[in-house]
Design a protein around this motif. Structure first.
Motif, PDB file in Angstrom:
ATOM      1  N   UNK A  18       0.856  -1.176   0.000  1.00 21.93           N
ATOM      2  CA  UNK A  18       0.000   0.000   0.000  1.00 21.93           C
ATOM      3  C   UNK A  18       0.898   1.234   0.000  1.00 21.93           C
ATOM      4  N   UNK A  36       0.426   4.244  -1.105  1.00 21.98           N
ATOM      5  CA  UNK A  36      -0.088   5.560  -0.729  1.00 21.98           C
ATOM      6  C   UNK A  36      -0.250   5.679   0.776  1.00 21.98           C
ATOM      7  N   UNK A  37      -0.638   4.556   1.381  1.00 21.78           N
ATOM      8  CA  UNK A  37      -0.707   4.588   2.839  1.00 21.78           C
ATOM      9  C   UNK A  37       0.678   4.778   3.415  1.00 21.78           C
ATOM     10  N   UNK A  38       1.614   4.117   2.783  1.00 21.48           N
ATOM     11  CA  UNK A  38       3.004   4.292   3.207  1.00 21.48           C
ATOM     12  C   UNK A  38       3.371   5.779   3.175  1.00 21.48           C
ATOM     13  N   UNK A  56       1.461   8.387   3.098  1.00 22.66           N
ATOM     14  CA  UNK A  56       0.694   9.219   4.027  1.00 22.66           C
ATOM     15  C   UNK A  56       1.260   9.109   5.435  1.00 22.66           C
ATOM     16  N   UNK A  97      -4.878  14.328   1.110  1.00 25.41           N
ATOM     17  CA  UNK A  97      -4.104  13.217   1.640  1.00 25.41           C
ATOM     18  C   UNK A  97      -4.991  12.002   1.862  1.00 25.41           C
ATOM     19  N   UNK A 109      -5.977  10.387  -1.395  1.00 24.66           N
ATOM     20  CA  UNK A 109      -4.818   9.713  -1.990  1.00 24.66           C
ATOM     21  C   UNK A 109      -4.542   8.404  -1.284  1.00 24.66           C
ATOM     22  N   UNK A 110      -4.623   8.451   0.027  1.00 27.37           N
ATOM     23  CA  UNK A 110      -4.328   7.254   0.790  1.00 27.37           C
ATOM     24  C   UNK A 110      -5.349   6.161   0.514  1.00 27.37           C
ATOM     25  N   UNK A 111      -6.604   6.572   0.305  1.00 29.55           N
ATOM     26  CA  UNK A 111      -7.654   5.570   0.097  1.00 29.55           C
ATOM     27  C   UNK A 111      -7.439   4.807  -1.206  1.00 29.55           C
ATOM     28  N   UNK A 112      -6.620   5.349  -2.071  1.00 31.35           N
ATOM     29  CA  UNK A 112      -6.387   4.674  -3.349  1.00 31.35           C
ATOM     30  C   UNK A 112      -5.760   3.302  -3.141  1.00 31.35           C
ATOM     31  N   UNK A 113      -4.999   3.171  -2.076  1.00 30.84           N
ATOM     32  CA  UNK A 113      -4.414   1.877  -1.771  1.00 30.84           C
ATOM     33  C   UNK A 113      -5.491   0.828  -1.594  1.00 30.84           C
ATOM     34  N   UNK A 118      -7.210   0.026  -4.849  1.00 30.54           N
ATOM     35  CA  UNK A 118      -6.341  -0.836  -5.645  1.00 30.54           C
ATOM     36  C   UNK A 118      -6.403  -2.264  -5.137  1.00 30.54           C
TER      37      UNK A 118
END
Lengths: 1448, 118
Positions: free
Chosen positions: A560, A562-564, A566, B30, B33-37, B40
């Motif tokens: 992940x 994007x989580x990384x 963030x 942010x 963007x993070x939720x894109x993980x 995916x």
């Protein structure tokens, strides 16, 4: 990611190890001190046991103890940390220091993790990220899921964790870090070691049991005491030590004491011996931590950035820390300097290792084994009773009570404490013991049991501890009999945190749990756990945990990214709050890799901003600048956010557009001084124009060629006074010493706030060179100077004076130029490097914003009037190279030497001023102006020349003739004619006398032919040809208005050289551009006709009589449109100039002597011209004055302008015609038609005139109620007889619009001379009496003699046939009363030589009186050698009438 | 109602992003963007073969402290409206797929779906 160096098992094992205390006598301390170590430090590297130990569990099963480590520590009786939930300040500082000292290695191997579309560079700080355009991400993902785990190390986290666990205070509810044993160390040098042992033993007892000290905590009441006799081999008596040891063995048993011999190395012997230093890696860390003491303690007094809340810390702990610091200061300072173990040999190392092993296996393990047994026995014996009792009581009191009790007691369960010897704790104690000796199975069951007990007692702290350890031991059990109970951990953490408010323990628990979860690839759980642990109270912890969580995300099966990213940002934020700027920067940079270039502009800007700010505080200006530039160039930003940025901004402000930099060499010129008008030359205010530059270059090439006898030297390079991006900057420009160099720099303020620059000046580097000496000598003593260091400004000003601009204001988003001046005082090579300035806050914003410049960092600025010294380099990239194939395929740029001028020795410097220079002229108007040449340098000047785009516009007069005519000063010129005049002798009829002068074209500075060749270079007639320093001279200059109306741009290029030859600069130039507005004046048309009258008998000369004469009609029209201005034109004089012809006299029928022309009027003048004998290619000027004064046309300026006139367009044509004909004849070979060329030219020659008419006029103009007389001259070139020529040639320009033809034009057909042309070969004339009286009565036939004069006009022999026979049918024969006949021979065949005149006597016979036309003879002529051609009838003469009168 | 609506391109860059409390825009960016993980992850979990029959509604992606992040559709048909509007934008011949969405109609529709702040 947090891939640890240790395995998880190792990590957990090492987190909980048996603790051993040390009590050391002073003498023993001295022994170890020799090695810069205390006793516990001495042992530390050897504390891990390499061999396996064995022990038996209560069931007599043999348990193997592998890889055991013990921890040996000095007894510290001060309470290190209050056992509260929050870590103390000292501990925080320690941790913070550990983390900040542990940074990723610079330039280490890049650790790239490919996750999805992203390539993340984890351990490297650089901002490298591949452009992750959409590939087949699904494929990548599946591929990733099968691949191995990614590795990334976070050593700072491990260091933190290790330090954190080590600094855990001993708690009451668990025993793991309580001391199990105590080493009592006494030196053998002691007088009575045994007594000392006794003392130490008592002291230990006192510490443990007196109750004075709460610290340290002891595991079991009867702590194992192990007696160590330390013997210094270098000092003491070994036998005595042995004997004391024997004694000890007697007293304490062989398993309870040890003789340790150390320091066997003498200082002298071991100098060259290489001994490994195993302490460094152990002690380094802890020492380092302590070594910061100085700064730590000091900073405690001031407000440390980390000191967020001191409320939780007791003053005592502060004092304690300070005490520790002070105490260790002396030692550590020395320790840090010297190496450890200097007195120890490898043998000694082995001994120590041996000792530890002996102690552990013989002393410690049996002790533990014994205690486990005891505890087990106790528990087993009590079990039946207590368990049942507990459960009975519970049943008894229990029931519905439990829930209500829980809430009430949960609050203060942390306060619930069992007494140390409470039976409930015994099982926990046993569990801990088992755990320490790696008997995890037993430990687990014990913990499990304990947990149940504690829970039932609602002793939450104890329960949580038991849960935690139960989970850990379950995990550590080999063979995995049961799954890892993650929920135990969760409960434990929750309990620690929420119920016990002990973040410390919760954190430890979380660290352990996360590590275990990670080892089981439960990254998601680990991340959740870590994120939960973040809290507001400790930024450092939160930051580290968030970072670990981020690493967990990227290590998931489906990373992940994007989580990384963030969480990295969150971590970075917390790091920066915790004062860990480098870590913060690293986090942001790593996150940046994910956000970069993906369109998430807001986030990207935020990260960039943070990176910029962090880089700035970390003094990494390049990174900061690139980050900030990214933000500022982003157009979407609003002014407000930019202002926010500017709060801490550091940028190369303002921007400098380096490539737009212009450099100007020379003084800034005054354009006008009184009535003087200076040459425009070049200035920075002019825009660069490629066409103009090419034009100037051409002019310069012309003038240089003329100065070098027609050849342009190979080294020629056009002078460039002003360099910019479009000029040729490949060569070093040449500047002259003592002449300023002006650099124009283009500033741009990208911000929406105004900027003020002050004290702006250029930075330069200068290498002295003496060009007057030979080149070789100059190289040796090259001296370099620079004004880069501010202190040197004074000194460097002597070499090059640098101008400073005091203030320069830039409005928001403004682009503005600044001109900075340098004045070199020495010759050499100059390099302009850049510029320095103070960037100051604007007065309008009240000094709120503080701008920090790029390179220089300053300390805290003064509160107001802030300014920052900034420096920016001017680096100019040259043009892209595109010549060779290599250059085309690669991107390479040439050099740009704009800013590297060579300062050459002094050169002359010319200034040119113009006086009375008009701006508007009539076409053809002649005006006299003055030029002043001034040599303003200290070097004599020579070789002054001028070249112009319009050479026909001006003249300096011919050198030989002009001088006596020059009026001394312009003031004496008022209303004087520009021409040289002579008063006409009184009484002479105007127009009747032609004054004739012969002039050679060479006198007017022109070559032979005088047709105004392309070379427009004129030498300026200076006195002595040299202008001395400071000298100035004034010269007259005649101007003639251009022939075409309109605005004309006229460019002058003055060329001059130094009288001292051999300088680096061969010549210099000065440019001048004027604009002249020309308005229409007169239009002159002229035609020449052959005069048919016979040359008069009284003609003076034979030549003239023979060649005949010509009539010239001059048609003058006033085409001036400005009716208000010009009242009338007078034609003052008509002059001719030719090599063969001259105007003879005016045969104007009208008696109008001075021809006046009002607006739109037309006047006609008629002149007779005669041919004269050419004299040595000289021009014959004939003046026919129509007024009362004669203008001498053969002198300046009239003749000058005549010679400078534009060659008439007709004369340009013949060479072209000849060329085409030449081509034709070549193609046809020498065929029969080959003679046509000859013929044509012959025939044309016959009609050629080549006479130039100069019409001199005066115009009466009313200007400001004053009548002004203007003069002028117009030229008409007569080429051919009968063809009209005009002074205006503008109509021909229309022909330039020719249709493009793609097929080659067919060659024009053989030009045979036309009939018309051929008919002019012979001029005929009849001579006869006008009237003839004849008495017809007497004689019926009247015979009249008539002479037919034939004159050959051509230059060739002509065959002539005269046919006198009447042609009755001839329509042109005049129908008169009767006819007459010619008598005698009626046909003549004659041959006339070139220009021969022949008279043929004829007789006409008349029968009646009357009027007859005698013009009947027909004359045919052909060129003699043109056999094929038939004769052409010659033009008939005008009717020749004869009157025959009957005389009665 | 929604506080932030974002349309993300399949290459994971924002085509359109709008949030109502504008002062905290960064946070929403942010979050999105993070939720894109998660998106995916959910998409890849379905597998290639099932790609066509994939349920478009992804449901709750993940909760943050203050908000819940949803993928695609809610039972209020909010997302269907958004999808229809998005389809309209895509059908616009002057829209270049992959560009940031700048459409008044789309803007208006999104505004209607937003919490009417202040």
């Amino acid at each position: 990611m947090a891939q640890c160096v240790q395995s998880v098992h190792e990590f957990i094992q090492d987190s909980f190890v048996p603790m051993v205390a040390v009590l050391c006598s002073e003498d023993a301390e001295k022994v170890t001190r020799k090695n810069n170590l205390n006793f516990s430090e001495l042992l530390r590297p050897f504390c891990r046991l390499t061999s396996e130990g064995h022990m038996r569990d209560p069931n007599n099963q043999v348990q193997v103890v592998k890889n055991l480590r013990i921890s040996v520590n000095n007894v510290v009786t001060r309470p290190s940390v209050p056992a509260s939930g929050t870590p103390s300040l000292a501990q925080r500082l320690l941790l913070s220091e550990v983390v900040s000292t542990c940074q990723p290695a610079e330039g280490g191997v890049a650790n790239v993790i490919t996750a999805g579309d992203y390539d993340l560079n984890i351990s490297d700080r650089s901002l490298k990220a591949s452009v992750p355009w959409y590939r087949d991400w699904r494929d990548t993902l599946t591929e990733l899921s099968t691949s191995k785990h990614y590795t990334a190390t976070t050593p700072w986290f491990e260091a933190y964790r290790e330090t954190f666990l080590q600094s855990m205070p001993a708690a009451d509810h668990e025993f793991l870090n309580h001391y199990l044993a105590c080493l009592l160390v006494v030196s053998s040098s002691e007088a009575v070691p045994v007594e000392k042992f006794l003392k130490l033993s008592q002291e230990q007892h006192r510490i443990q049991h007196s109750g004075e000290y709460t610290n340290p905590k002891w595991f079991i009441p009867n702590t194992l005491k192990y007696y160590v006799l330390l013997h210094d081999m270098s000092q003491g008596d070994e036998h005595r030590a042995d004997s004391v040891y024997e004694d000890m063995k007697q007293r304490y048993g062989a398993q309870g004491c040890y003789l340790l011999k150390v320091n066997s190395r003498t200082a002298a012997a071991g100098a060259d011996e290489q001994i490994p230093d195993p302490w460094s890696q152990y002690l380094h860390k802890s020492k380092q931590v302590l070594c910061v003491d100085g700064s730590l303690v000091n900073s405690l007094d001031s407000t440390h950035p980390l000191q967020l809340d001191t409320s939780g810390d007791t003053p005592g702990s502060l004092d304690a820390l300070r005490a520790v610091a002070v105490e260790t200061k002396a030692g550590t300072a020395a320790a840090a300097a010297a190496s450890h173990g200097a007195c120890l040999t490898l043998n000694d190392h082995d001994r120590i290792r041996q000792f530890i092993q002996e102690f552990t296996f013989r002393g410690l393990l049996p002790h533990i084994e014994k205690n486990i047994r005891q505890l087990n026995d106790q528990l087993v014996s009590r079990k039946g009773l207590s368990r049942s009792l507990f459960s009975a009581t519970k049943k008894w009191f229990g029931g519905g009570k439990v829930p209500e009790k829980s809430i009430a007691e949960l609050k203060n369960t942390s306060g619930l404490l069992y007494p140390p010897e409470a039976p409930e704790l015994q099982i926990r104690k046993m569990a801990d013991l088992c755990f320490l000796v790696q008997h995890y199975e037993l430990a687990y069951s014990c913990y499990h049991t304990a947990k149940k007990d504690f829970l039932s007692d609602q002793a939450m702290l104890y329960a949580a501890g038991a849960l935690e350890m139960a989970a850990v031991s379950a995990f550590l059990q080999g063979g995995a009999p049961r799954p890892y109970p993650a929920h135990y951990m969760d409960t434990a953490i929750q309990t620690y945190r929420d119920v016990c408010k002990n973040m410390h323990l919760a954190e430890r628990c979380a660290l352990l749990s996360a590590e275990i979860l990670k080892s089981q690839a439960k990254f998601s759980d680990a991340a959740t756990l870590l994120i939960k642990m973040t809290s507001e109270d400790c930024d450092l912890r939160s930051a580290l945990l968030l970072e670990q969580a981020a690493h967990c995300f990227i290590n998931m099966r489906n990373p992940m990214v994007r989580k990384f990213a963030f969480h990295m940002i969150l971590a970075g934020h917390r790091f920066s709050k915790a004062g860990q700027k480098r870590h913060a920067l690293r986090c942001y940079c790593q996150a940046m890799q994910v956000y970069k270039g993906k369109g998430w502009s807001l986030a990207e800007d935020h990260i960039n901003f943070t990176i910029g700010r962090q880089s700035f505080t970390l003094r990494q200006p390049e990174n900061a600048v690139s980050a900030f530039r990214h933000i500022l160039t982003n157009e979407s930003q609003q002014a407000s956010s930019q202002q926010a940025d500017l709060d801490s901004v550091l940028l190369p402000l303002p921007y400098i557009n380096s490539s737009a930099t212009r450099v100007y060499f020379g003084h800034e010129r005054r354009l006008a001084e009184g009535e003087k008008q200076a040459a425009t030359h070049v200035s920075l205010d002019q825009e660069f124009d490629r066409d103009l530059a090419a034009m100037w270059r051409d002019l310069e090439e012309q003038v240089v060629a003329s100065a070098n006898r027609g050849v342009v030297p190979a080294t020629f390079q056009a002078t460039q006074c002003c360099l910019n991006s479009q000029t040729d900057n490949l060569r070093f420009p040449l500047a002259v010493v003592e002449e300023p160099i002006i650099v124009e720099v283009v500033f741009r303020n990208p911000l929406k706030v105004p900027l003020v620059l002050s004290d702006v000046s250029l930075l330069w580097k200068f290498t002295l060179k003496d060009f007057s000496r030979p080149q070789d000598a100059a190289v040796g003593d090259a001296l370099a100077f620079s004004n880069e260091k501010e202190t040197l400004t004074k000194q460097s000003d002597d070499i090059i004076a640098t101008e400073v601009i005091p203030e320069f204001f830039l409005n928001p988003e403004e682009t503005k130029v600044a001109r900075l001046k340098l004045l070199p005082h020495q010759t050499g090579q100059l390099n302009i490097l850049g510029l320095v300035y103070n960037l100051a806050s604007t007065p309008s914003t009240g000094g709120v914003w503080q701008y920090t410049a790029l390179v220089l960092f300053i300390g805290p600025s003064p509160a107001d009037g802030t300014s920052v010294r900034g420096r920016q380099d001017l680096e100019i990239q040259g043009p892209r190279l595109n010549q060779t194939k290599e250059e085309k395929t690669s991107v390479s740029h040439g050099p740009d030497r704009r800013l590297d001028p060579t300062i050459t020795p002094p050169m002359p410097l010319l200034e040119v001023f113009f006086l009375q220079f008009p701006t508007a002229l009539l076409c053809g108007e002649i005006r006299k102006a003055y030029v002043e040449f001034c040599n303003v340098s200290g070097v004599p000047l020579c070789g002054l020349r001028v070249v112009s785009t319009h050479p026909d516009f001006f003249t300096f007069g011919s050198s030989s003739l002009a001088t006596p005519l020059t009026p001394l000063s312009p003031t004496s010129f008022e209303n004087c004619s520009a021409y040289k005049t002579l008063a006409t002798p009184p009484g002479a009829t105007p127009g009747s006398v032609a004054a004739v002068t012969l002039v050679s074209a060479g006198d007017f500075g022109l070559g032979e032919g005088g047709s105004g060749t392309s070379n427009g270079v004129a030498e300026i007639p200076l006195e002595d040809r040299v202008l001395k320093p400071g000298q100035s001279t004034q010269l007259p200059l005649w101007l003639r208005g251009p022939d075409h109306e309109g605005v004309h741009e006229i460019n002058f290029l003055f060329y001059y050289e130094s009288a001292v030859k051999g300088g680096k600069i061969s010549h210099r130039v000065l440019r001048h551009t004027v604009f002249i507005c020309a308005s229409r004046s007169l239009c002159v048309r002229a035609t020449a006709c052959r005069s048919n009258t016979l040359p008069e008998e009284e003609a003076e000369e034979e030549d003239e009589r023979r060649n005949g004469s010509m009539l010239v009609f001059v048609d003058v029209e006033n085409i001036n449109t400005n009716e208000a201005g010009v009242r009338e034109f007078h034609i003052a004089q008509v002059s001719s100039s030719s090599k063969q012809w001259r105007l003879h006299r005016c045969i104007n029928p009208a008696e109008d002597k001075d021809c006046k022309l009002n607006s739109r009027e037309r006047g006609k003048l008629c002149f007779r011209a005669t041919r004269c004998k050419p004299v040595q290619e000289k021009y014959i000027f004939a003046d026919l004055s129509l007024g009362n004064e004669q203008i001498i046309s053969s002198t300046t300026p009239c003749a000058d302008f005549f010679f400078r006139r534009c060659p008439p367009s007709d004369s340009r044509r013949p060479p072209v015609a000849v060329e085409t004909q030449g081509r034709l004849s070549r193609s046809q070979g020498a065929g029969p038609g080959g003679g046509a060329e000859d013929l044509t030219s012959l025939v044309r020659k016959c009609n050629e005139v080549d006479l130039d008419i100069i019409v001199l006029w005066k115009a009466f103009v009313v200007e400001d109620n004053k009548q002004v007389i203007l003069e002028g001259q117009l030229h008409v070139a007569l080429q051919t007889i009968g063809k009209e020529a005009c002074s205006l040639t503008q109509k021909e320009e229309a022909q330039e619009m020719v249709l493009l033809k793609f097929k080659p034009e067919l060659p024009p057909p053989m030009t045979r001379p036309s009939m018309e042309q051929l008919s002019h070969l012979i001029k005929t004339n009849l001579h006869y009496p006008e009237s003839y009286r004849h008495p017809f009565i007497h004689k019926s036939l009247c015979l009249v003699p008539v002479t037919l004069t034939l004159s050959n006009c051509s230059l060739a022999q002509v065959d002539v046939i005269i046919d006198l026979r009447h042609k009755t049918t001839s329509p042109e024969s005049l129908e008169v009363h009767g006819s007459f006949t010619w008598l005698g021979q009626t046909q003549y065949k004659l041959q006339l030589r070139a220009q021969e005149v022949m008279r043929v006597p004829l007789r006409a016979c008349f029968l009646h009186a009357g009027v007859y036309n005698l013009g009947t003879p027909r004359v045919f002529a052909k060129l003699a050698d043109q056999g094929a051609m038939c004769e052409t009838s010659q033009q008939t003469a005008t009717p020749a009438l004869i009157i025959i009168i009957n005389d009665t | 109602m929604a506080v932030c609506i974002a349309v993300i391109a399949k290459e994971n860059y924002p085509l359109y992003i709008r949030s109502v409390p504008t002062q905290n825009e960064l946070k929403f960016h942010y979050t999105v963007h993070t939720s894109l993980d998660v998106v995916e992850e959910k998409i890849s979990a379905v597998g290639k073969a099932m790609a066509d029959q994939r349920e478009l509604y992804l449901g709750l992606l993940y909760p943050t402290e203050d908000y819940k992040v949803y993928g695609y559709v809610t039972n209020s048909k909010m997302f269907r409206k958004l999808h229809n509007s998005f389809t309209d934008v895509m059908c616009n011949p002057f829209y270049n797929p992959g560009d940031t969405i700048q459409s008044k109609a789309f803007d208006g529709m999104v505004s209607a779906m937003m919490v009417q702040a202040s």
